[in-house]
Design a protein around this motif. Structure first.
Motif, PDB file in Angstrom:
ATOM      1  N   ALA A  50       0.831  -1.202   0.000  1.00 10.40           N
ATOM      2  CA  ALA A  50       0.000   0.000   0.000  1.00 10.40           C
ATOM      3  C   ALA A  50       0.866   1.252   0.000  1.00 10.40           C
ATOM      4  O   ALA A  50       0.646   2.191  -0.771  1.00 10.40           O
ATOM      5  N   GLY A 103       3.038   1.678  -3.442  1.00 11.59           N
ATOM      6  CA  GLY A 103       2.339   2.244  -4.582  1.00 11.59           C
ATOM      7  C   GLY A 103       2.215   3.751  -4.484  1.00 11.59           C
ATOM      8  O   GLY A 103       2.389   4.474  -5.476  1.00 11.59           O
ATOM      9  N   VAL A 104       1.948   4.240  -3.292  1.00 13.05           N
ATOM     10  CA  VAL A 104       1.829   5.692  -3.089  1.00 13.05           C
ATOM     11  C   VAL A 104       3.190   6.359  -3.246  1.00 13.05           C
ATOM     12  O   VAL A 104       3.312   7.422  -3.877  1.00 13.05           O
ATOM     13  N   ALA A 127       4.252   6.875  -6.805  1.00 11.50           N
ATOM     14  CA  ALA A 127       3.522   7.990  -7.414  1.00 11.50           C
ATOM     15  C   ALA A 127       4.080   9.335  -6.974  1.00 11.50           C
ATOM     16  O   ALA A 127       4.051  10.313  -7.728  1.00 11.50           O
ATOM     17  N   VAL A 128       4.638   9.390  -5.746  1.00  8.65           N
ATOM     18  CA  VAL A 128       5.189  10.646  -5.230  1.00  8.65           C
ATOM     19  C   VAL A 128       6.620  10.848  -5.719  1.00  8.65           C
ATOM     20  O   VAL A 128       6.972  11.904  -6.253  1.00  8.65           O
ATOM     21  N   ALA A 182      10.660   5.898  -2.881  1.00  9.08           N
ATOM     22  CA  ALA A 182      10.206   4.509  -2.882  1.00  9.08           C
ATOM     23  C   ALA A 182      11.352   3.536  -2.656  1.00  9.08           C
ATOM     24  O   ALA A 182      11.125   2.421  -2.179  1.00  9.08           O
ATOM     25  N   GLU A 198      -1.551   4.105 -10.689  1.00 12.03           N
ATOM     26  CA  GLU A 198      -0.416   3.454 -10.028  1.00 12.03           C
ATOM     27  C   GLU A 198      -0.661   3.211  -8.542  1.00 12.03           C
ATOM     28  O   GLU A 198      -0.374   2.124  -8.018  1.00 12.03           O
ATOM     29  N   TYR A 199      -1.194   4.225  -7.837  1.00 10.19           N
ATOM     30  CA  TYR A 199      -1.365   4.072  -6.390  1.00 10.19           C
ATOM     31  C   TYR A 199      -2.358   2.962  -6.055  1.00 10.19           C
ATOM     32  O   TYR A 199      -2.245   2.291  -5.031  1.00 10.19           O
ATOM     33  N   TYR A 218      -2.721   0.175  -7.659  1.00  5.72           N
ATOM     34  CA  TYR A 218      -2.112  -1.142  -7.884  1.00  5.72           C
ATOM     35  C   TYR A 218      -1.614  -1.730  -6.566  1.00  5.72           C
ATOM     36  O   TYR A 218      -1.868  -2.895  -6.256  1.00  5.72           O
ATOM     37  N   GLY A 219      -0.909  -0.924  -5.786  1.00 11.05           N
ATOM     38  CA  GLY A 219      -0.436  -1.409  -4.495  1.00 11.05           C
ATOM     39  C   GLY A 219      -1.573  -1.789  -3.571  1.00 11.05           C
ATOM     40  O   GLY A 219      -1.521  -2.807  -2.873  1.00 11.05           O
ATOM     41  N   TRP A 220      -2.630  -0.992  -3.581  1.00 11.27           N
ATOM     42  CA  TRP A 220      -3.779  -1.299  -2.727  1.00 11.27           C
ATOM     43  C   TRP A 220      -4.467  -2.593  -3.162  1.00 11.27           C
ATOM     44  O   TRP A 220      -4.923  -3.371  -2.309  1.00 11.27           O
TER      45      TRP A 220
END
Length: 409
Positions: free
Chosen positions: A155, A158-159, A162-163, A168, A253-254, A256-258
Motif C-alpha cells: 500500500a 504504490g503511493v 507515485a510521489v 520509494a 499506479e497508487y 495497484y499497491g492497494w
C-alpha cells in the motif's frame, strides 16, 4: 505476545517484520518503475525473473554455508547488503543516471541477499522455540510478513512511487538497516550442533540426497515449485493487466499497491486460523484447498477485469498461500535434522523458488504470443493439475514422517 515463544523469538519476529516491510515497498515499486522504462511484457517479466534467479543459482551453496556459519550473522549481513544496494539506486535516481539496466543490477544484488536472509530465518527458528510450538511460531512469522510486506508495504509502496521513485527506494533502505540493527540484539549461538568440515560439494550432495530420498518432502517441493512457477508467470505481467488507461482494469499506479494488499488480508486472516484449522480438518485438506484456490485465481482473471471480483480473488489467494506455507514449513522444521536443516531447506527452496524466474520469463513469452488472458488460463490449469500430488501427500504419510523425526528417511 504469546506465552511460550520467548523473548528471543520476538527479536527474530521484529527483525523479520522490518525486513518484510522493506520487501513490500521495494517489490511493489519494481514493476511500477519498470513500466516507466518499457511496456514490453518480456522485459517487464525479466525484472521478476532476475529477482528470483538467485534461488535457482545459489540456494544450494547458501544452504551449505548456513550449516557452517552463524545463521544470525548471515541474516544481519544480508540486510546490510540490501540497504547498500537500494541506497545506491536512490543515488542513481537523484543524479538522473537510473535505467532499466541499473534496476536489473540492483534487483540481482538484493535477490542474492534475500536468499541468505530468508533461508537463514527458517533455519534459525527451531533454535528459538520448542518443536511443539513451531506451528504457532511460523503462523506469527508468516502472518506478520503478510501484513508488513503484502499489506502495509504494498500500500505504501504504490503511493511512494507515485510521489517519488527515490523515496520509494530510500524507504526500504532505511528499513533494511533497521532490521539489521534489531537482529544484532538477538543473543545466542546460531550454528548447527554438528557443523560440517567437509567439502562444499559433499555438503550440498548430502542435502540434495536427503530431500530426494524423502518421498513426502520431495513431492511437496516439486508441487510448491510448480505452484510458484504458475503464480510468478501471472504476477510478472499482471501490472500490464491492471495499471494504465489502456489496461484491462484501468487502475492508477497508487491503486495497484492497494489491490495487491488484498492478498495480505487473506493471509493475515489465515495466519490466525491455520493452527486450529489443522486440528479441525487436517493438514492435507488445507493443502487441497490451497491448490484449488491457486488454480481458481487464474480463471477469475480470464473471466473478468472487475476490481470488485479480482480483489476478493486476491483475498482467497492469500488465504491459500498462508495455509500452504505454515503447514509445509512447519513440517520441514519438525522432520529435517538440525545439522542438515540449512542445506535441505535451501535445496527445497531452490526447487520451490528457483522455478519462479522460469515462470516469470515464460509468463512474458506466453503473454507476447497468446495474450494476458491466454497466460492466465494456462496457469490456472497448471495449478489445478497439482491435485494429483495428494496420492503421495496423505495424513498417514505426514504422521509417519513426524514419527521418524529428524532422522534419515
Amino acid at each position: 505476545m504469546s506465552r511460550g515463544l520467548g523473548s528471543r523469538f520476538w527479536w527474530l519476529w521484529c527483525g523479520s517484520t522490518l525486513a518484510n516491510l522493506a520487501d513490500g515497498v521495494y517489490k511493489v515499486a519494481l514493476p511500477l518503475l519498470a513500466v516507466q522504462y518499457t511496456r514490453s511484457p518480456l522485459l517487464i517479466a525479466l525484472v521478476s525473473a532476475v529477482a528470483f534467479l538467485p534461488w535457482l543459482l545459489l540456494a544450494l551453496h547458501v544452504g551449505a554455508l548456513l550449516d557452517r556459519w552463524d545463521r544470525r550473522r548471515i541474516m544481519v549481513n544480508a540486510n546490510v547488503v540490501r540497504f547498500l544496494a537500494t541506497l545506491a539506486f536512490v543515488v542513481l535516481v537523484v543524479t538522473g543516471r537510473d535505467s532499466l539496466l541499473a534496476l536489473l543490477i540492483v534487483v540481482a544484488v538484493v535477490g542474492v541477499a534475500e536468499v541468505f536472509f530468508d533461508s537463514g530465518a527458517q533455519s534459525t527458528l527451531p533454535d528459538l522455540v520448542d518443536r511443539d510450538d513451531l506451528g504457532r511460531a511460523n503462523g506469527r512469522l508468516f502472518g506478520a510478513r503478510e501484513v508488513a510486506e503484502s499489506f502495509a508495504g504494498r500500500a505504501v509502496g504504490g503511493v511512494l512511487v507515485a510521489v517519488s521513485v527515490a523515496l520509494a527506494f530510500a524507504t526500504p533502505a532505511v528499513l533494511y538497516a533497521g532490521a539489521a540493527g534489531v537482529l544484532l540484539a538477538l543473543r545466542g549461538r546460531f550454528r548447527a550442533e554438528r557443523p560440517s568440515n567437509g567439502s562444499m560439494t559433499r555438503d550440498i550432495a548430502d542435502g540434495v540426497r536427503y530431500l530426494w530420498r524423502h518421498r513426502l518432502l520431495r513431492t511437496l517441493a516439486l508441487a510448491t515449485g510448480v505452484m510458484n512457477l504458475s503464480q510468478s508467470a501471472v504476477m510478472s505481467v499482471f501490472v500490464l493487466f491492471a495499471v494504465g488507461p489502456d489496461s484491462a482494469m484501468g487502475l492508477p499506479e497508487y491503486a495497484y499497491g492497494w489491490l495487491l494488499t488484498a492478498t495480505a488480508a487473506g493471509s493475515a486472516l489465515a495466519s490466525l486460523l491455520v493452527d486450529p484449522l489443522q486440528r479441525l480438518v487436517g493438514r492435507v485438506r488445507l493443502l487441497v484447498v490451497t491448490v484449488a484456490l491457486s488454480g481458481g485465481f487464474g480463471w477469475v482473471l480470464v473471466a473478468t477485469a472487475s476490481v470488485w471480483i479480482v480483489a476478493p480473488a486476491f483475498v482467497l489467494l492469500g488465504i491459500g498461500i498462508m495455509l500452504w506455507n505454515v503447514v509445509v514449513v512447519t513440517l520441514r522444521q519438525r522432520v529435517i535434522p538440525d545439522h542438515l536443516l540449512g542445506r535441505v531447506n535451501s535445496c527445497y527452496r531452490m526447487l520451490a523458488w528457483g522455478l519462479m524466474p522460469v515462470g516469470a520469463l515464460l509468463g512474458g513469452v506466453v503473454a507476447e504470443v497468446a495474450g494476458l488472458r491466454g497466460l492466465f488460463a494456462l496457469c490456472g490449469a497448471l495449478s489445478l493439475s497439482l491435485l494429483m500430488c495428494f496420492r503421495v501427500v496423505t495424513e498417514r504419510e505426514i504422521a509417519r514422517a513426524e514419527d521418524v523425526g529428524p532422522a534419515s528417511p
